[in-house]
Design a protein around this motif. Structure first.
Motif, PDB file in Angstrom:
ATOM      1  N   ILE A 136     -16.261 -24.352  57.509  1.00  0.00           N
ATOM      2  CA  ILE A 136     -17.305 -24.915  56.656  1.00  0.00           C
ATOM      3  C   ILE A 136     -16.704 -25.859  55.620  1.00  0.00           C
ATOM      4  O   ILE A 136     -17.237 -26.943  55.350  1.00  0.00           O
ATOM      5  N   SER A 137     -15.593 -25.453  55.040  1.00  0.00           N
ATOM      6  CA  SER A 137     -14.951 -26.291  54.015  1.00  0.00           C
ATOM      7  C   SER A 137     -14.525 -27.628  54.583  1.00  0.00           C
ATOM      8  O   SER A 137     -14.747 -28.685  53.972  1.00  0.00           O
ATOM      9  N   SER A 138     -13.900 -27.613  55.749  1.00  0.00           N
ATOM     10  CA  SER A 138     -13.433 -28.866  56.344  1.00  0.00           C
ATOM     11  C   SER A 138     -14.598 -29.762  56.735  1.00  0.00           C
ATOM     12  O   SER A 138     -14.502 -30.992  56.634  1.00  0.00           O
ATOM     13  N   ALA A 139     -15.719 -29.169  57.160  1.00  0.00           N
ATOM     14  CA  ALA A 139     -16.866 -29.984  57.550  1.00  0.00           C
ATOM     15  C   ALA A 139     -17.522 -30.632  56.336  1.00  0.00           C
ATOM     16  O   ALA A 139     -17.885 -31.810  56.365  1.00  0.00           O
ATOM     17  N   LEU A 140     -17.673 -29.865  55.237  1.00  0.00           N
ATOM     18  CA  LEU A 140     -18.342 -30.397  54.056  1.00  0.00           C
ATOM     19  C   LEU A 140     -17.436 -31.289  53.216  1.00  0.00           C
ATOM     20  O   LEU A 140     -17.922 -32.069  52.396  1.00  0.00           O
ATOM     21  N   LYS A 141     -16.144 -31.180  53.416  1.00  0.00           N
ATOM     22  CA  LYS A 141     -15.214 -32.006  52.637  1.00  0.00           C
ATOM     23  C   LYS A 141     -15.419 -33.481  52.919  1.00  0.00           C
ATOM     24  O   LYS A 141     -15.364 -34.327  52.012  1.00  0.00           O
ATOM     25  N   SER A 142     -15.666 -33.809  54.183  1.00  0.00           N
ATOM     26  CA  SER A 142     -15.850 -35.216  54.555  1.00  0.00           C
ATOM     27  C   SER A 142     -17.166 -35.777  54.039  1.00  0.00           C
ATOM     28  O   SER A 142     -17.332 -36.990  53.945  1.00  0.00           O
ATOM     29  N   SER A 143     -18.142 -34.898  53.697  1.00  0.00           N
ATOM     30  CA  SER A 143     -19.437 -35.374  53.199  1.00  0.00           C
ATOM     31  C   SER A 143     -19.466 -35.482  51.688  1.00  0.00           C
ATOM     32  O   SER A 143     -20.484 -35.861  51.121  1.00  0.00           O
ATOM     33  N   GLU A 144     -18.363 -35.126  51.025  1.00  0.00           N
ATOM     34  CA  GLU A 144     -18.242 -35.196  49.571  1.00  0.00           C
ATOM     35  C   GLU A 144     -19.318 -34.362  48.866  1.00  0.00           C
ATOM     36  O   GLU A 144     -19.841 -34.736  47.829  1.00  0.00           O
ATOM     37  N   ILE A 145     -19.646 -33.198  49.457  1.00  0.00           N
ATOM     38  CA  ILE A 145     -20.580 -32.264  48.828  1.00  0.00           C
ATOM     39  C   ILE A 145     -19.772 -31.171  48.152  1.00  0.00           C
ATOM     40  O   ILE A 145     -18.972 -30.475  48.792  1.00  0.00           O
ATOM     41  N   ASP A 146     -19.977 -31.003  46.861  1.00  0.00           N
ATOM     42  CA  ASP A 146     -19.227 -30.008  46.098  1.00  0.00           C
ATOM     43  C   ASP A 146     -20.053 -28.786  45.720  1.00  0.00           C
ATOM     44  O   ASP A 146     -19.518 -27.683  45.560  1.00  0.00           O
ATOM     45  N   ASN A 147     -21.360 -28.980  45.560  1.00  0.00           N
ATOM     46  CA  ASN A 147     -22.217 -27.901  45.065  1.00  0.00           C
ATOM     47  C   ASN A 147     -22.709 -27.039  46.229  1.00  0.00           C
ATOM     48  O   ASN A 147     -23.865 -27.100  46.636  1.00  0.00           O
ATOM     49  N   TRP A 148     -21.793 -26.237  46.771  1.00  0.00           N
ATOM     50  CA  TRP A 148     -22.150 -25.317  47.846  1.00  0.00           C
ATOM     51  C   TRP A 148     -21.315 -24.051  47.706  1.00  0.00           C
ATOM     52  O   TRP A 148     -20.258 -24.047  47.081  1.00  0.00           O
ATOM     53  N   ARG A 149     -21.804 -22.992  48.296  1.00  0.00           N
ATOM     54  CA  ARG A 149     -21.051 -21.747  48.284  1.00  0.00           C
ATOM     55  C   ARG A 149     -21.479 -20.872  49.457  1.00  0.00           C
ATOM     56  O   ARG A 149     -22.587 -20.998  49.982  1.00  0.00           O
ATOM     57  N   ILE A 150     -20.560 -19.988  49.871  1.00  0.00           N
ATOM     58  CA  ILE A 150     -20.866 -18.999  50.896  1.00  0.00           C
ATOM     59  C   ILE A 150     -21.412 -17.756  50.215  1.00  0.00           C
ATOM     60  O   ILE A 150     -20.799 -17.210  49.300  1.00  0.00           O
ATOM     61  N   ILE A 151     -22.588 -17.322  50.648  1.00  0.00           N
ATOM     62  CA  ILE A 151     -23.230 -16.155  50.047  1.00  0.00           C
ATOM     63  C   ILE A 151     -22.576 -14.893  50.605  1.00  0.00           C
ATOM     64  O   ILE A 151     -22.544 -14.681  51.824  1.00  0.00           O
ATOM     65  N   PRO A 152     -22.014 -14.043  49.742  1.00  0.00           N
ATOM     66  CA  PRO A 152     -21.336 -12.826  50.232  1.00  0.00           C
ATOM     67  C   PRO A 152     -22.314 -11.847  50.860  1.00  0.00           C
ATOM     68  O   PRO A 152     -23.466 -11.726  50.435  1.00  0.00           O
ATOM     69  N   ARG A 153     -21.811 -11.128  51.870  1.00  0.00           N
ATOM     70  CA  ARG A 153     -22.633 -10.124  52.560  1.00  0.00           C
ATOM     71  C   ARG A 153     -21.817  -8.836  52.598  1.00  0.00           C
ATOM     72  O   ARG A 153     -20.864  -8.715  53.375  1.00  0.00           O
ATOM     73  N   ASN A 154     -22.227  -7.870  51.796  1.00  0.00           N
ATOM     74  CA  ASN A 154     -21.526  -6.599  51.713  1.00  0.00           C
ATOM     75  C   ASN A 154     -22.273  -5.543  52.528  1.00  0.00           C
ATOM     76  O   ASN A 154     -23.242  -4.947  52.069  1.00  0.00           O
ATOM     77  N   ASN A 155     -21.830  -5.355  53.756  1.00  0.00           N
ATOM     78  CA  ASN A 155     -22.455  -4.389  54.643  1.00  0.00           C
ATOM     79  C   ASN A 155     -21.421  -3.910  55.651  1.00  0.00           C
ATOM     80  O   ASN A 155     -20.282  -4.395  55.666  1.00  0.00           O
ATOM     81  N   PRO A 156     -21.729  -2.959  56.495  1.00  0.00           N
ATOM     82  CA  PRO A 156     -20.724  -2.416  57.427  1.00  0.00           C
ATOM     83  C   PRO A 156     -20.114  -3.437  58.372  1.00  0.00           C
ATOM     84  O   PRO A 156     -19.058  -3.168  58.957  1.00  0.00           O
ATOM     85  N   SER A 157     -20.728  -4.606  58.553  1.00  0.00           N
ATOM     86  CA  SER A 157     -20.170  -5.617  59.446  1.00  0.00           C
ATOM     87  C   SER A 157     -19.148  -6.517  58.766  1.00  0.00           C
ATOM     88  O   SER A 157     -18.501  -7.331  59.424  1.00  0.00           O
ATOM     89  N   SER A 158     -18.998  -6.371  57.448  1.00  0.00           N
ATOM     90  CA  SER A 158     -18.144  -7.285  56.705  1.00  0.00           C
ATOM     91  C   SER A 158     -16.678  -7.216  57.125  1.00  0.00           C
ATOM     92  O   SER A 158     -15.943  -8.202  56.998  1.00  0.00           O
ATOM     93  N   ASP A 159     -16.247  -6.073  57.635  1.00  0.00           N
ATOM     94  CA  ASP A 159     -14.844  -5.901  58.000  1.00  0.00           C
ATOM     95  C   ASP A 159     -14.528  -6.409  59.397  1.00  0.00           C
ATOM     96  O   ASP A 159     -13.374  -6.316  59.838  1.00  0.00           O
ATOM     97  N   TYR A 160     -15.515  -6.941  60.095  1.00  0.00           N
ATOM     98  CA  TYR A 160     -15.315  -7.376  61.468  1.00  0.00           C
ATOM     99  C   TYR A 160     -15.538  -8.886  61.582  1.00  0.00           C
ATOM    100  O   TYR A 160     -16.234  -9.485  60.752  1.00  0.00           O
ATOM    101  N   PRO A 161     -14.991  -9.525  62.599  1.00  0.00           N
ATOM    102  CA  PRO A 161     -15.301 -10.939  62.838  1.00  0.00           C
ATOM    103  C   PRO A 161     -16.797 -11.132  63.064  1.00  0.00           C
ATOM    104  O   PRO A 161     -17.497 -10.235  63.545  1.00  0.00           O
ATOM    105  N   SER A 162     -17.299 -12.312  62.710  1.00  0.00           N
ATOM    106  CA  SER A 162     -18.729 -12.596  62.826  1.00  0.00           C
ATOM    107  C   SER A 162     -18.918 -13.982  63.440  1.00  0.00           C
ATOM    108  O   SER A 162     -17.990 -14.805  63.463  1.00  0.00           O
ATOM    109  N   ASP A 163     -20.127 -14.214  63.922  1.00  0.00           N
ATOM    110  CA  ASP A 163     -20.438 -15.507  64.539  1.00  0.00           C
ATOM    111  C   ASP A 163     -21.380 -16.336  63.680  1.00  0.00           C
ATOM    112  O   ASP A 163     -21.971 -17.302  64.173  1.00  0.00           O
TER     113      ASP A 163
END
Length: 915
Positions: free
Chosen positions: A75-102
């Motif tokens: 996500i960072s590499s994709a948005l870097k080229s668009s010069e968008i700074d005001n973004w963030r990844i919303i944290p998800r605290n649940n039993p799936s957090s410790d596993y890879p996700s799609d």
């Protein structure tokens, strides 16, 4: 492993119950009310459901499963080229957090469009879609005046981010009434308390199938940890933003009870392993991302069955839909209730009895006869042996000779592969020529063999098979005369959901999509029932005009057609009318300016929706009618009027622009609705031609009728019906009887010549070709396709049986694969589900938040048993008191002791079940 498969499919019975108390559509907002019995608390249960797009939040779906660090990097590499700074990844605290996700949930508050396009251009990102917030309201409220016990009443409210209404053939609909338009629905009037036993789950229990070792996930509102009805809750997980695992509502508890309750009202599979997924908060709020994480966790836990009681038609929520397919590919059986709607009687019948009303409506409403369109019944094949399977060879048709089964012929169309877990079987039924003058009942059955790959432990290439018998029963009558046969043109009515086809009545502003599909068995049901009551036989044409024999029918009925016409159809219809076929056309509005005015913005697709046609496709109809110098205008009118002493209402209809000078034309005075829509102005127009009748001058020629509005026939739009008018028009087209009320009407005017009248042109930029069966896209613009071949049925070779057909087809629908008359079931108590005893200090009830009524877990039975036990104890006590008094009043004497012989207990070998 076979035991496990049977246990899994036992759990699918859950959908029979859970479908009616579940949560409603993910897109819509509905209200359910169930009236209490007299003497009960006067409360009603109301369910309201809606969903909206969460502003600034988006779900980024990846092409595979990645760690949190990798996802952040993409996500960072994709948005870097668009010069968008005001973004963030919303944290998800649940039993799936410790596993890879799609997927990942991000928030972008600036230059959203550019950021989304940049993200979708990344090679590891599959799709970017809006995050959706789902809200459900489930509460008790004071009810209206009491109605009889077990009576069910429904009302519906609609709210959506898309301004549309998707009502189904549901309890609130008039399409599925048992008899007549004003009768109430008659469902199963009394639902028994022990539902599992009523559906013969106890038979499977005694055979050892109790759901043991089957992992069932319940996606709902949670479950209390110490609930006394459950013994096998393996895991409870929370996917919401609340710090609790308990059910603060009761709905999740109810669903879990239907599946695996162990006390009082037992569930279908009491020994199943329950995995509770709490995906709704106490305020009944959820998000798409919560479901996606929970789905991923279910895959990791190797869940066998996933009960999702929040279904619905939100097919535009791509991440959700994709995840459902992924679950299926991972051998997870998803049971989705799809809301509180459904057909009148639901159960998956294991037989086809076209004489049984109302259960087999509409098939039972009209017998079949020689020369009629084949009756097509669609059957779903459920394959319990594996996620994939196939039909071995071909289905077999075996008619019962004593029951005249050789008077019908059968053809099949079926899935080449059964996946996932199911497939279709289309059965076409027709009458043989030898039965053209015969009347009676004909019976037979279809045999199919399904094969699936064997278990992993078996040899490579091995298969397991299962054979299913599907009984068929039909009523045959002699072929009716041509004048009584009406052919309904369904081929030129487009199906929903395709593009934007607007409503025929523009007054329905909050419900713009014409989603019914315009069929005689849905929104034109009342019209169909009326025609049947008048002695007409109505058949459905599902192919082009080139594919039916016009000599068999008196009238071709075309209502609200949206489709185009092949040139060969136009030529063929002209020949048919010249040779005696009559034509009745009920049209609707088509005005390009109004079509542009009624566009709307769809938040799901994030684009404007422009109508692809009007209420009807008048440009196409005018081309069809031009050979007779007829056509409709682009006018748009509405208003009340009187015709032949009948009150009528014209709802967004058009007018007749031109008509043969020797025809009959009726006019009326209306409001110009087109002017009102476009300029918010009101104008009255006099002498608007709305009805035309014409006799083809050639000898033996047919008759043509045009009417500019179809809403008076439509159940979903109709304010005042015009069935009397349809009767009069059929008298004219079938028998040549011109109604005096029309021929001598004071509103009869000279037919319009077409001079000065505007006929509509097709709207530029229309995407009708995307959904059309006639048009296709070409370089110069849309053009007709090649005329398709007419359907050709290959009739199955019959394998006659000289035996009597079963008389009780309905008894076989419960357990199709088990013949209870031939099976000797053991009464092994060890195989029966054991009722869970209470733990020390555990209460038989559980805490429910204030103001919420818990479900009634067989309270009537629980209150009745102590009464009978008390009375029984009193009788026994009285018996002993009488015996003691008798003993005291008798003289005492000693009896010699006699040594009684000891008998050896006879041991009987246990019986084993046989199928």
């Amino acid at each position: 492993m076979t035991m496990k498969l049977v246990n899994i499919w036992l759990l699918l019975l859950v959908v029979l119950l859970c479908g009616k108390k579940h949560l409603g559509d993910r897109l819509e907002k509905k209200s359910f009310e169930k009236a209490p019995c007299p003497g009960c608390s006067h409360l009603t249960l109301k369910v309201e459901f809606s969903s909206t797009v969460v502003e600034y939040e988006y779900i980024v779906a990846f092409n595979g499963y990645f760690t949190a660090k990798a996802r952040n990097s993409f996500i960072s590499s994709a948005l870097k080229s668009s010069e968008i700074d005001n973004w963030r990844i919303i944290p998800r605290n649940n039993p799936s957090s410790d596993y890879p996700s799609d997927f990942e949930v991000i928030q972008i508050k600036e230059n959203q469009k550019a950021g989304l396009l940049t993200l979708e251009g990344h090679p590891n990102i599959k799709r970017v879609t809006p995050q959706r917030r789902v809200f459900r309201s489930l509460k008790y409220a004071e009810s209206d005046p009491v109605v009889p016990c077990n009576e069910t009443r429904w009302s519906q409210k609609w709210q959506s981010s898309r301004p549309l209404r998707r009502a189904s053939l549901s309890l609130g609909s008039g399409f599925w009434h048992a008899t007549g338009r004003h009768s109430s629905r008659r469902l199963l009037r009394a639902i028994p308390r022990q539902v599992a036993q009523t559906l013969q789950a106890d038979v499977l229990w005694q055979m050892g199938y109790t759901g043991a070792n089957v992992r069932v996930a319940v996606f709902d509102t949670g479950l209390s940890e110490k609930h006394p009805h459950f013994k096998n809750v393996k895991e409870r997980t929370n996917w919401t933003n609340e710090r609790t695992l308990d059910d603060g509502l009761g709905h999740g508890t109810f669903v879990a009870g239907v599946i695996a309750s162990m006390r009082e009202c037992q569930g279908f599979a009491p020994d199943a392993e329950l995995h509770i997924f709490r995906v709704f908060t106490n305020n009944q709020v959820s998000y798409t991302s919560w479901f996606l994480d929970a789905f991923n966790y279910a895959i990791l836990k190797k869940i066998d069955v996933l009960n999702l009681s929040i279904g619905g038609p939100d097919f535009m929520d791509h991440p959700f839909v994709d995840k459902v397919w992924e679950l299926t590919a991972n051998n997870v059986i998803m049971v989705s209730a799809i809301g509180n709607d459904g057909p009148l009687y639901g159960l998956s019948p294991s037989y086809i009895d076209l004489t049984e009303c109302p259960y087999m409506w509409p098939y039972c409403s009209q017998p079949i006869y020689y020369g009629g369109m084949p009756t097509i019944v669609n059957v779903t094949i459920l394959n319990g042996m594996g996620v994939t399977g196939r039909i071995v060879d071909k289905p077999d048709w075996q008619p019962y000779l004593p029951q005249n089964g050789d008077n019908i012929e059968v053809a099949f169309s079926y899935s080449s592969v059964l996946w996932p877990w199911s497939g279709y079987l289309a059965i076409s039924i027709s009458v043989t020529k030898k039965a053209a003058s015969w009347e009676g009942i004909a019976q037979g059955h279809v045999m199919i063999t399904v094969a699936s790959p064997a278990e992993v432990e078996s040899k490579n290439g091995a298969e397991q098979t299962s054979t299913v018998k599907l009984p068929i029963k039909v009523k045959i009558i002699p072929a009716p005369p041509r004048s009584k046969r009406v052919l309904w043109d369904q081929y030129h009515n487009l199906r929903y959901p395709p593009g934007y086809f607007p409503r025929d009545n523009l007054r329905m502003k909050n419900d713009p999509l014409d989603w019914n599909g315009d069929h005689i068995h849905t929104n034109f049901r009342d019209m169909y029932q009326h025609l049947r009551s008048m002695g007409y036989f109505v058949e459905v044409l599902g192919s082009p005009f080139t594919c039916f024999d016009a000599n068999q029918y008196g009238t071709l009925l075309m209502v609200d057609s949206e489709e185009e016409y092949f040139p060969e159809e136009v030529a063929k219809l002209r020949r048919d009318v010249d040779n005696g076929l009559s034509l009745i056309v009920f049209s609707d509005w088509y005005n390009t300016s109004v079509m542009r005015k009624v566009k709307f913005y769809d938040e799901n697709t994030r684009q404007w929706w422009m109508p692809d046609t009007g209420g009807a496709n008048i440009p196409a109809l005018n081309e069809l009618l031009s050979v007779w110098n007829m056509g409709f205008s682009d006018g748009l009118y509405e208003g009340d009027f009187t015709l032949a002493n009948h009150d009528m209402y014209y709802a967004s209809g058009c007018s007749i622009a031109k008509f043969p000078e020797d025809g009959i034309v009726i006019t009326q005075t209306f409001k110009d609705q087109g002017l009102e829509v476009l300029k918010q102005e009101t104008a009255v127009v006099e002498n608007v031609p709305i009805l035309g009748l014409y006799q083809i001058p050639a000898e033996g020629g047919g008759r043509i009728v045009l009417y500019g509005d179809s809403n008076c026939l439509d159940d979903s739009h109709r304010q005042k019906d015009c069935f009397w008018l349809l009767d009069a028009l059929l008298q004219y087209t079938s028998y040549g009887v011109t109604p005096p009320s029309l021929s001598h009407s004071g509103n009869r005017q000279r037919p319009p010549s077409g001079a000065g009248s505007l006929t509509p042109e097709r709207m530029e930029g229309s995407h009708l070709h995307r959904y059309s069966k006639v048009l296709e896209a070409r370089l110069g613009g849309p053009a007709p396709r090649a005329l398709p071949a007419c359907p050709h049925l290959s009739w199955a070779k019959p394998q006659p049986l000289n035996e009597t057909a079963p008389s009780n087809l309905w008894k076989h629908q419960k357990l199709l694969s088990i013949d209870l008359d031939k099976v000797v079931l053991p009464n092994f108590r060890s195989n029966r589900p054991q009722v869970r005893p209470l733990s020390p200090g555990e209460s038989g009830a559980w805490d429910i938040p204030g103001g919420i009524m818990p479900g009634r877990y067989n309270q009537e039975v629980g209150q009745t048993i102590p009464v009978f036990a008390f009375l029984g104890a009193m009788v026994v006590l009285a018996f002993f008191v009488v015996q003691i008094n008798k003993a005291k009043s008798r003289p005492k004497r000693r009896k010699p002791r006699v040594k009684r012989p000891q008998l050896m207990q006879q041991v009987h070998p246990p019986k084993t079940p046989s199928v």
